[in-house]
Design an enzyme around this catalytic site. Structure first.
Site, PDB file in Angstrom:
ATOM      1  N   SER A   1    -145.855   6.340 -75.095  1.00 51.13           N
ATOM      2  CA  SER A   1    -145.101   5.170 -75.531  1.00 51.13           C
ATOM      3  C   SER A   1    -145.194   4.040 -74.506  1.00 51.13           C
ATOM      4  CB  SER A   1    -143.651   5.575 -75.813  1.00 51.13           C
ATOM      5  OG  SER A   1    -142.968   4.601 -76.546  1.00 51.13           O
TER       6      SER A   1
ATOM      7  N   GLU B   1    -145.611   6.305 -87.942  1.00 49.39           N
ATOM      8  CA  GLU B   1    -144.810   5.614 -86.932  1.00 49.39           C
ATOM      9  C   GLU B   1    -145.197   4.141 -86.866  1.00 49.39           C
ATOM     10  OE1 GLU B   1    -145.479   6.449 -82.766  1.00 49.39           O
ATOM     11  OE2 GLU B   1    -147.155   7.748 -83.287  1.00 49.39           O
TER      12      GLU B   1
END
Length: 312
Positions: A152, A245
């Site tokens: 991330s 996502e």
């Protein structure tokens, strides 16, 4: 898709996404990650975590698995930058994931601490990670014996560092990133396409994250948005992400850029999994499948034999 993964997605959608959607300041995000790490992220047996103190004030943790019976190579390393939206997380919140990587690869992992926003906005975090890299070189590690990694926000910083290292001739052995965030201009179509499909990340908070992390910085600065970086002769890269996502296209667009630069990029994509689902190894089987893929990549890049596997 396993029943456990479906259940995990439901739990994240009901209990985690609302908190991330409505938190007014980073404190709630930090508390959520820290509590989740203590309760749900499982350390494997015989894992060793110890404090790291390197030159230049660099700190972090070293993580290895079964070091007493299986000594780790002293000249090879995974350099892992933790995620947390640039505002949360620490090496300790990701220690279980790092221990599982160490277990599967037989390689030691170093996770440095870096300053978090908004108290320390960009470029504080990447400055700290750059200092950690230099401290490892001073310690005797060679760039071509280090695999860069991150998830991330940590993937963002690792990729920004990769572009810088390639430009100055310090090409690492490789890089793997789990659902990296790469574009603060938020041009990826998946931001909107997966707004309601993503079980954890709320697309409506993207401007807040940019404000917290960048402050008055340029959203198209390649050190903040590596999608705009120039990668000179990049090493092999592994990207893992989910089709559902919001950061899906941050990863897929970056893969195309790396390939255009002559890089060898492997994309491993799951059809319906949460953001950075790999951290739930021990709970869902898909996480172990993903980490096995990471371990195979690391073994190839560092020329090591994985524990329990013979070299082919």
């Amino acid at each position: 898709m396993s029943i456990r993964l479906r259940a995990l997605g439901l739990v994240l959608r009901i209990f985690v996404k609302p908190v991330l959607s409505h938190a007014r300041d980073p404190a709630a995000n930090r508390e959520l990650l820290e509590k989740g790490a203590r309760r749900f992220f499982r350390m494997p047996p015989y894992a060793l975590q110890r404090e790291a103190r390197l030159q230049g004030g660099v700190s972090g943790i070293w993580v290895s698995a079964r070091p007493a019976t299986r000594p780790v190579p002293s000249d090879r390393l995974i350099f892992y930058v933790h995620g947390g939206g640039f505002i949360a997380g620490a090496p300790e919140t990701h220690a279980a994931l790092l221990a599982r990587l160490a277990w599967l690869t037989g390689v030691e992992v170093f996770a440095p601490r870096y300053r978090l926003a908004p108290e320390h906005p960009f470029p504080a975090g990447i400055e700290d990670i750059r200092a950690a890299w230099e401290a490892l070189l001073q310690r005797g590690y060679s760039p071509d014996r280090i695999v860069l990694a991150g998830d991330s926000a940590g993937g963002n910083i690792a990729l920004a560092l990769l572009a810088e290292l390639c430009s100055r001739g310090q090409r690492p052995a490789g890089l793997f990133a789990l659902s990296p965030h790469t574009d603060f201009t938020f041009q990826s179509p998946s931001i909107r396409e997966n707004e309601h499909r993503d079980t954890m990340l709320p697309a409506n908070r993207r401007k807040d994250v940019a404000r917290w992390y960048l402050s008055s910085g340029d959203v198209s600065d390649c050190a903040a948005s590596p999608i705009f970086a120039t990668f000179l002769n990049p090493p092999p890269v592994l990207l893992q992400y989910s089709q559902t996502e919001i950061l899906r296209d941050d990863a897929s667009r970056l893969a195309a850029i790396l390939r255009d630069a002559g890089g060898n990029v492997e994309e491993q994509v799951w059809p319906d999994a949460p953001h950075v689902f790999q951290i739930f190894d021990g709970w869902v089987p898909e996480a172990r499948d993903a980490l096995e893929g990471v371990a195979d990549f690391v073994a190839r890049r560092l020329d090591v034999t994985r524990p329990g596997k013979s070299r082919t």
